[in-house]
Design a protein around this motif. Sequence first.
Motif, PDB file in Angstrom:
ATOM      1  N   TRP A  94       0.834  -1.213   0.000  1.00 46.91           N
ATOM      2  CA  TRP A  94       0.000   0.000   0.000  1.00 46.91           C
ATOM      3  C   TRP A  94       0.867   1.261   0.000  1.00 46.91           C
ATOM      4  CZ3 TRP A  94      -4.722   0.441  -1.439  1.00 46.91           C
ATOM      5  CH2 TRP A  94      -5.696  -0.537  -1.154  1.00 46.91           C
TER       6      TRP A  94
ATOM      7  N   MET B  79       2.420   1.942  -3.292  1.00 52.93           N
ATOM      8  CA  MET B  79       1.455   2.416  -4.299  1.00 52.93           C
ATOM      9  C   MET B  79       1.150   3.887  -4.081  1.00 52.93           C
ATOM     10  SD  MET B  79      -1.134  -0.883  -4.565  1.00 52.93           S
ATOM     11  CE  MET B  79      -2.091  -0.251  -5.942  1.00 52.93           C
ATOM     12  N   ARG B  80       0.934   4.270  -2.831  1.00 49.80           N
ATOM     13  CA  ARG B  80       0.652   5.684  -2.559  1.00 49.80           C
ATOM     14  C   ARG B  80       1.819   6.562  -2.991  1.00 49.80           C
ATOM     15  NH1 ARG B  80      -4.270   6.893   0.054  1.00 49.80           N
ATOM     16  NH2 ARG B  80      -3.615   9.019  -0.430  1.00 49.80           N
TER      17      ARG B  80
ATOM     18  N   ASP C 146       2.069   7.741  -6.621  1.00 51.89           N
ATOM     19  CA  ASP C 146       1.048   8.609  -7.227  1.00 51.89           C
ATOM     20  C   ASP C 146       1.559  10.017  -7.483  1.00 51.89           C
ATOM     21  OD1 ASP C 146      -1.317   9.179  -8.393  1.00 51.89           O
ATOM     22  OD2 ASP C 146      -2.514   9.207  -6.556  1.00 51.89           O
TER      23      ASP C 146
ATOM     24  N   GLN D 277       4.119  10.934 -13.688  1.00 51.64           N
ATOM     25  CA  GLN D 277       5.044  10.005 -14.346  1.00 51.64           C
ATOM     26  C   GLN D 277       4.538   9.771 -15.764  1.00 51.64           C
ATOM     27  OE1 GLN D 277       7.725   7.896 -13.639  1.00 51.64           O
ATOM     28  NE2 GLN D 277       8.177   8.848 -11.670  1.00 51.64           N
TER      29      GLN D 277
ATOM     30  N   PRO E 111       3.226   7.615 -18.940  1.00 53.83           N
ATOM     31  CA  PRO E 111       2.273   6.502 -18.903  1.00 53.83           C
ATOM     32  C   PRO E 111       2.909   5.157 -19.252  1.00 53.83           C
ATOM     33  CG  PRO E 111       2.017   7.707 -20.939  1.00 53.83           C
ATOM     34  CD  PRO E 111       3.070   8.441 -20.143  1.00 53.83           C
ATOM     35  N   TYR E 112       2.077   4.127 -19.157  1.00 53.63           N
ATOM     36  CA  TYR E 112       2.434   2.760 -19.549  1.00 53.63           C
ATOM     37  C   TYR E 112       3.618   2.260 -18.702  1.00 53.63           C
ATOM     38  CZ  TYR E 112      -0.766   4.250 -23.109  1.00 53.63           C
ATOM     39  OH  TYR E 112      -1.864   4.754 -23.737  1.00 53.63           O
TER      40      TYR E 112
ATOM     41  N   MET F  78      -1.496  -6.768  -4.695  1.00 56.95           N
ATOM     42  CA  MET F  78      -2.897  -6.480  -5.014  1.00 56.95           C
ATOM     43  C   MET F  78      -3.261  -6.969  -6.419  1.00 56.95           C
ATOM     44  SD  MET F  78      -4.835  -2.859  -5.662  1.00 56.95           S
ATOM     45  CE  MET F  78      -4.773  -2.194  -3.998  1.00 56.95           C
ATOM     46  N   SER F  79      -2.517  -6.530  -7.404  1.00 53.83           N
ATOM     47  CA  SER F  79      -2.952  -6.737  -8.782  1.00 53.83           C
ATOM     48  C   SER F  79      -1.788  -6.740  -9.757  1.00 53.83           C
ATOM     49  CB  SER F  79      -3.926  -5.631  -9.174  1.00 53.83           C
ATOM     50  OG  SER F  79      -3.267  -4.366  -9.061  1.00 53.83           O
TER      51      SER F  79
ATOM     52  N   GLN G 229      -1.399  -1.369 -18.926  1.00 57.72           N
ATOM     53  CA  GLN G 229      -2.121  -0.339 -18.176  1.00 57.72           C
ATOM     54  C   GLN G 229      -1.423   1.010 -18.307  1.00 57.72           C
ATOM     55  OE1 GLN G 229      -3.285  -1.397 -14.208  1.00 57.72           O
ATOM     56  NE2 GLN G 229      -3.834  -3.497 -14.770  1.00 57.72           N
ATOM     57  N   SER G 230      -2.207   2.068 -18.418  1.00 56.56           N
ATOM     58  CA  SER G 230      -1.578   3.374 -18.601  1.00 56.56           C
ATOM     59  C   SER G 230      -0.929   3.874 -17.310  1.00 56.56           C
ATOM     60  CB  SER G 230      -2.582   4.390 -19.145  1.00 56.56           C
ATOM     61  OG  SER G 230      -3.694   4.500 -18.292  1.00 56.56           O
ATOM     62  N   LYS G 231      -1.491   3.511 -16.187  1.00 54.89           N
ATOM     63  CA  LYS G 231      -0.863   3.901 -14.917  1.00 54.89           C
ATOM     64  C   LYS G 231      -0.070   2.715 -14.359  1.00 54.89           C
ATOM     65  CE  LYS G 231      -4.423   7.392 -14.246  1.00 54.89           C
ATOM     66  NZ  LYS G 231      -5.499   7.980 -13.413  1.00 54.89           N
TER      67      LYS G 231
ATOM     68  N   ARG H 183       2.713   2.479 -13.292  1.00 52.01           N
ATOM     69  CA  ARG H 183       3.585   2.738 -12.145  1.00 52.01           C
ATOM     70  C   ARG H 183       3.051   2.081 -10.882  1.00 52.01           C
ATOM     71  NH1 ARG H 183       0.695   7.552 -13.353  1.00 52.01           N
ATOM     72  NH2 ARG H 183      -0.276   8.587 -11.575  1.00 52.01           N
ATOM     73  N   PHE H 184       1.740   1.921 -10.802  1.00 54.74           N
ATOM     74  CA  PHE H 184       1.174   1.287  -9.602  1.00 54.74           C
ATOM     75  C   PHE H 184       1.399  -0.226  -9.611  1.00 54.74           C
ATOM     76  CE2 PHE H 184      -1.423   5.176 -10.119  1.00 54.74           C
ATOM     77  CZ  PHE H 184      -1.093   5.799  -8.927  1.00 54.74           C
TER      78      PHE H 184
ATOM     79  N   ALA I 249      -2.278   9.319 -17.466  1.00 54.16           N
ATOM     80  CA  ALA I 249      -1.386   9.000 -16.356  1.00 54.16           C
ATOM     81  C   ALA I 249      -1.605   9.934 -15.167  1.00 54.16           C
ATOM     82  CB  ALA I 249       0.071   9.058 -16.822  1.00 54.16           C
TER      83      ALA I 249
ATOM     84  N   TRP J 123      -8.739   6.380  -3.812  1.00 54.16           N
ATOM     85  CA  TRP J 123      -7.796   5.777  -2.849  1.00 54.16           C
ATOM     86  C   TRP J 123      -8.543   5.295  -1.591  1.00 54.16           C
ATOM     87  CZ3 TRP J 123      -3.308   3.869  -3.733  1.00 54.16           C
ATOM     88  CH2 TRP J 123      -2.391   4.453  -4.617  1.00 54.16           C
TER      89      TRP J 123
END
Lengths: 331, 331, 331, 331
Positions: free
Chosen positions: C16, C19-20, C23, C26, C28-29, C204-205, C231-233, C235-236, D8, D16
Amino acid sequence: MQFLSDNAAAVHPRVWDAMRAADAPQPPYDNDALSQALDAAFAELFGRPCAVLWVATGTAANCLALATMVAPHSGVICHREAHIETDECGAPGFYTHGAKLLLAEGEGAKLAVDSVAAVLSGIRGDVHQVQPSAVSVTQASEYGRAYTPAEMAALSAFVKQRGLKFHVDGARFGNAVAHLGCTPWEACAGADALSFGCVKNGGMSAEALVFFDEGLADLARLRRKRAGHLQSKGRFMAAQILAMLEGGLWLENARAANAAAQEIVASAQDRLLHPVEANEIFLRLSLDERAALRAQGFSFYDWGDDAARFVTAWNSDPTYVSALSCAIAAL
Amino acid sequence: MQFLSDNAAAVHPRVWDAMRAADAPQPPYDNDALSQALDAAFAELFGRPCAVLWVATGTAANCLALATMVAPHSGVICHREAHIETDECGAPGFYTHGAKLLLAEGEGAKLAVDSVAAVLSGIRGDVHQVQPSAVSVTQASEYGRAYTPAEMAALSAFVKQRGLKFHVDGARFGNAVAHLGCTPWEACAGADALSFGCVKNGGMSAEALVFFDEGLADLARLRRKRAGHLQSKGRFMAAQILAMLEGGLWLENARAANAAAQEIVASAQDRLLHPVEANEIFLRLSLDERAALRAQGFSFYDWGDDAARFVTAWNSDPTYVSALSCAIAAL
Amino acid sequence: MQFLSDNAAAVHPRVWDAMRAADAPQPPYDNDALSQALDAAFAELFGRPCAVLWVATGTAANCLALATMVAPHSGVICHREAHIETDECGAPGFYTHGAKLLLAEGEGAKLAVDSVAAVLSGIRGDVHQVQPSAVSVTQASEYGRAYTPAEMAALSAFVKQRGLKFHVDGARFGNAVAHLGCTPWEACAGADALSFGCVKNGGMSAEALVFFDEGLADLARLRRKRAGHLQSKGRFMAAQILAMLEGGLWLENARAANAAAQEIVASAQDRLLHPVEANEIFLRLSLDERAALRAQGFSFYDWGDDAARFVTAWNSDPTYVSALSCAIAAL
Amino acid sequence: MQFLSDNAAAVHPRVWDAMRAADAPQPPYDNDALSQALDAAFAELFGRPCAVLWVATGTAANCLALATMVAPHSGVICHREAHIETDECGAPGFYTHGAKLLLAEGEGAKLAVDSVAAVLSGIRGDVHQVQPSAVSVTQASEYGRAYTPAEMAALSAFVKQRGLKFHVDGARFGNAVAHLGCTPWEACAGADALSFGCVKNGGMSAEALVFFDEGLADLARLRRKRAGHLQSKGRFMAAQILAMLEGGLWLENARAANAAAQEIVASAQDRLLHPVEANEIFLRLSLDERAALRAQGFSFYDWGDDAARFVTAWNSDPTYVSALSCAIAAL
């Protein structure tokens, strides 16, 4: 003295004649009079309406049939030793876009209600497992075994009761009918589609894909074109098939092949791996015995380490058949 | 008096003879002596090594060729009016598992360096866009236009410099060569694979898929089986093709079809939509004019609202051809 | 008191946090700094260069890996009870465009040289049968069995000697390594690609698809986009994976899950269907015994008619684990 | 000062919060309470029953929708510049097993009855041409143009009258609705399926695939699993989507992005390539002008040789937006 397969046997003279007669101006594809006559000819043979497409090979016939019956995420139940599983280079996976063959057991490469039920009971009805949409059987089976009318009826009734489509691979359908002495329909009762084999039975390059569920045929026509199987001079395909039906040639040829097989069986009863109910004979034969037969000029395939497969054809030379029968007896 | 297409024309007598002669015991599939002779026969014709497979249709030949050249996530550059784009029911998408046809422009349905370059320049080299792996052209084109040796050489050189494979759809390759008067190789110089058409040119049911990039042929053999196109009595396919090559029958037939086309052209110069460089003729004809011709017994396809397509064949009846030529002149 | 699966367990606090922290603005992809850091992070972990892609599920990781290794007409040898065979709704057939899973036997859902060799020896090298291009194993196996470094090395050496690619499904790779006490590389020695599981282990995913054969990674990147998994984000996704590696969290979590499993095993030695070498426990339990456990509040899956499966997770509640252990002992 | 894309952008705090709140024990996949709540939430939003699946990307949402609507031998009519045609690496071809995208024209990347009718009229209804089964439009379009309720209703009525399915790609659906001021249903009236975008609008990794033709949803569930898109911790996907709906966050965020775009538009009226009806702005800008903007710290994509694309997001910094507006005015 070739007993390797019936798949390269000569073309029957009446098939040749029909092809020559077809070489008159006609519309292309399946718009010619011969192609248009197929539905009626098979409807008469089977005593019920049907829609019929010609295709060049049994692989194409089987796979086009399955492609109309299953979605890419679905499955087809078939025998572990079915031709579609073992010998078509994954063609069902190609035509169905990755549908799965779900393998069932059964003596003599034949399915039965029990073996299909066993596969079904092992599948959870969730999105994680492939759900079956069809069952495919081979008449006669890959071991030359015929489904009796009762067996076929029981199996197809069960299959339909479960909401599945039913396909019959009849690469040697004629041999099965000739053995069973039943009507053509009894030999595939309940089928939604039948691959009616001609090539192994005196044809050259045409198999009939018979849809008793006529709604599937239009889909098959699109898929046939998409698969590059819509020949522009289709009249020559139709001519072959009609010639096979004309005067019952298909049955006559199959009987000849079966009779040749029985002559060989007569001298090999104690060697049989499977009852011979068509034109394929599987015999226990040691390495030395096989070498001895080959030394006498017989050609055939090994079947594992201690057996061999012999196949007769509509035009198997009686002299060769007798010779083989004697040679086996003399081993 | 049929000028609809060459795709249902009669089978040439020498093709029939070769097929009959092939009906002797032979191993199945492509293991027979005739099938095995194809490589050498085409190597001699093209003056270079090649590997040759028979298939039943042009659609199958084109698509098997492309399937060896592109991955499912790749693309094939072709003309907006290429047969593979417009008339094969998505067969390329089937055989290539969803590869994309990337459409280029060009007069007369012909590609050129410029039109291919224009497509390439519009594609970003990232994972979001389909990256091309091959270029496919038709010789003669869908409008009956022939690529000159110089055009073909320039295009294939450019294609290869960009790291792409090069496929030539030669459904009417003979007509192009007959028109150009060049060597067969010059008419497809640089091709990695050529679909060498026979069916429209006096054959029955066999096209030759010629791989000049021989490494692709083994892959095509697997895909052919997987597509249900490996016929067990393949010797009859090989026989047709060899008969077409024997004594230059393919070129003789193509010349006959081209000559018939030119006789028609002679009376229709002011109506031509495209120069006639093969056996297809596209003519401006009003609705009334087309009705008039049809009333005289000529059959042909409309081409849009104010034109028609006429196709001659190797066996176009000289009487009919003259009659058509006169009828057009008299409009 | 849930022992159904580890696949829905909570997300670890450090995941967690990562991931935070991700945010922030950045690209994409997978152009962000975190995604770009994956290769180096895994190279350090495995002591060799590698190319790493994030994907959302184990199914996608496994299938993208296989899609880079086999052609549509090829096959993948795997265990009859492999997850890719039984529980992915035919996803391998989708991603590979119909390649065939060729099923091998083996105790504990583990393959060995012998079982792979047995499959290979049954395949004729002709165009009629599907030719394998890869072998896939699961570490730990579907029955919670770990391949020892020696087993893995022997198997991968054999696989490569036969010219095949080698894929390791590591949905519970951490549990295997935690059990074996070896290096990560020893637990998958010889792999061309490893599906490195995170989701069942506190993520998580995001799963990491690690290519040791880096040449395959570019292909996988295209196929990932084509499968809608880019996924475009991203980074997560990368943040989750990096958090799992940071400070060895993946191993720490796996050890916790394994320890919980061992506590249960301690009271159930005589009921074990398989040695417990990860975090899955298969126990012989009668219908009544299972009912008794469920009456006490434990949830788990039946495994056939007379057994059950229990799975622990990184965060299995110690109280619940002890309770289950006691309850089993008291049966 | 980033105006490259909204894809992005940061994750909204309420998203969240919802994700954190979802980290409690729940059944896996889509069996959790949040996933189960999606149908009702969207039914309320759209005022009609629907079935909703979460997926990770817009590509997956679009392609799963299309996969339920077209057979592999069918086609989807879409705009020549539709995202599914240009920017998804052929993903529709993958998911539909080779179905064809049939390209239509239209100003602003929008389809209309005329442009769809033009495609339809060019297709012969025979087996040689790909027959369309669906139409796909993008709301807002790839050029940031919104279909008005009247346009959408006219188009969908025509589509259905022709027996086709209707898909709406709503990657920026919120921006369209915010611009139109209509109800959500009016903005996609007649859709059988809508890809309801969240990721570009403040979400992290979840899009909602909304089936108004609920019969298609079961099929999509199987295909989702088969595509590796069924995440085991699906509750985090559902949580994101529900948070977007809660209190109209999706519309609030879209309005913010649109307002930022309008502030930029205000100073660039004479440069607009397209009316700005969402959050994308296409401006004529010379090479020098673009260089000047970049020198001031603005990032954006070139659009051809003499234009640029700017995209605002839900969290575009007002200072940056004002700065960009001023900078453009000062050019």
